[in-house]
Design an enzyme around this catalytic site. Structure first.
Site, PDB file in Angstrom:
ATOM      1  CD  GLU A  47      69.504 -44.118 -16.750  1.00  0.00           C
ATOM      2  OE1 GLU A  47      69.408 -42.871 -16.798  1.00  0.00           O
ATOM      3  OE2 GLU A  47      70.030 -44.725 -15.810  1.00  0.00           O
ATOM      4  CG  ASN A 107      69.292 -48.355 -15.480  1.00  0.00           C
ATOM      5  OD1 ASN A 107      69.067 -48.414 -16.679  1.00  0.00           O
ATOM      6  ND2 ASN A 107      69.312 -47.219 -14.801  1.00  0.00           N
ATOM      7  CE  LYS A 124      73.211 -45.841 -13.899  1.00  0.00           C
ATOM      8  NZ  LYS A 124      72.039 -44.926 -13.815  1.00  0.00           N
ATOM      9  CD  GLU A 143      69.644 -44.638 -11.472  1.00  0.00           C
ATOM     10  OE1 GLU A 143      70.100 -45.643 -12.034  1.00  0.00           O
ATOM     11  OE2 GLU A 143      70.040 -43.478 -11.714  1.00  0.00           O
ATOM     12  CB  CYS A 169      72.752 -42.418 -16.633  1.00  0.00           C
ATOM     13  SG  CYS A 169      72.394 -40.742 -16.064  1.00  0.00           S
ATOM     14  CG  ASN A 194      66.400 -40.764 -17.656  1.00  0.00           C
ATOM     15  OD1 ASN A 194      65.313 -40.289 -17.938  1.00  0.00           O
ATOM     16  ND2 ASN A 194      66.813 -41.930 -18.155  1.00  0.00           N
TER      17      ASN A 194
END
Ligand code: CDT
Length: 306
Positions: A47, A107, A124, A143, A169, A194
């Site tokens: 990611e 993302n 994402k 995020e 993730c 991450n």
């Protein structure tokens, strides 16, 4: 004839703020070349592989972080990676921050075939963390400030001789992620992550990060009869320790290969895609055994209702 796919989990060590995109792309190409030498058809990067994990820093003006986003893929800087894929005949999946022409921030992970062509893109769905500065934390996990939740769901693609899906993730912690793709017959799910070792809202979870990482991916693989490739950006990045332990997981739920370091490292396994059917046609024969009429709350309800 058995369908096999040799896959490489291309774990990355830290990418710091002062590392140029060009230097990161050089590292990616090196890992891709190692994949070529190891016979890989597909190499999976983490990611947000092109930059440091910038949601750890707050900025009033979100535009102040624009330089971390890609406005096209391939871009001028990443084109050499696409060229190397075509030259070597090795495909790849690459996570990056996407800024669209109409101003949306996702993302994103792009999947690229062995000829360098784009197969598809996943944005994402489950965006963790928080929107606003929380100065009590050792570091931020913003995020939810820097990325929108995608409403595009979990598509799969016929590629690399199988059915391929992607997740990113935090998505890997949610069983719905795997089942959505399981219901489309997925045979390999590519997941970059991450994951800081310190979880500020509940530090009692810190020593369990490695356990939880493998727990969710192994369960997702087994319960859907699919391969799962989990790939970290690990090590100490800008003072924040992140989980490594990248792993390639079989439809049995067993870990077939795992990273030994917290730095740049390629982990390789040859995946028998036909192994998936052993699970999809027996214990997890969805058509025969699932009871969707019993699962109404899964889609009609969001939080807990007593
Ligand atoms: N990148 C990402 O999704 N990381 C989260 C960290 C925990 S939430 C603060 C993860 O689920 O690993």
């Amino acid at each position: 004839m058995t369908r096999t796919l040799t896959v490489g989990a291309a774990q990355l060590g830290p990418v710091n703020r002062d590392h140029s995109r060009e230097s990161v792309v050089t590292r990616l190409i090196d890992l891709l070349r190692q994949g070529g030498e190891a016979g890989c058809d597909l190499v999976v990067f983490p990611e947000l592989a092109l930059t440091t994990f910038f949601p750890r820093w707050y900025t009033d003006d979100i535009g102040g972080h624009d330089h971390y986003y890609e406005t096209s893929m391939p871009s001028e800087t990443t084109q050499p990676l696409f060229d190397a894929a075509a030259e070597l005949g090795v495909g790849f999946a690459l996570g990056y921050a996407e800024l669209t022409s109409d101003g949306h921030r996702y993302n994103t992970t792009v999947l690229v075939e062995r000829d360098g062509s784009v197969v598809g893109r996943y944005r994402k769905v489950h965006i963790p963390g928080h929107e606003d500065n929380e100065p009590w934390r050792e570091f931020q996990h913003l995020e939810r400030r820097y990325f929108e939740e995608s409403n595009e769901g979990f598509p799969v693609w016929n590629a690399f001789g199988g059915v391929i899906g992607m997740a990113t993730c935090n998505d890997r912690r949610w069983p719905e992620t795997y089942r959505e793709m399981g219901l489309q017959g997925v045979e390999m799910i590519l997941i970059g992550y991450n994951t800081p070792l310190h979880y500020a809202p509940d530090p009692s979870q810190n020593p369990l990060q490695g356990f939880h990482n493998h727990l969710v991916m192994q369960a997702g693989a087994y319960q859907n009869g699919t391969w799962v490739v989990g790939v970290a950006k690990g090590g100490n990045e800008e003072g924040v320790d992140s989980l490594a332990e990248s792993a390639i997981i079989a439809p049995s739920g067993e870990i077939m290969a795992q990273a030994q370091t917290t730095g740049d490292e390629l982990v390789v396994a040859t995946a028998d895609l036909d192994w998936c059917a052993d699970y999809k046609n027996t214990l997890f024969d969805f058509e025969r055994y699932r009871r969707p009429e019993m699962y109404g709350r899964i889609t009609s309800q969001k939080g807990v209702s007593k």
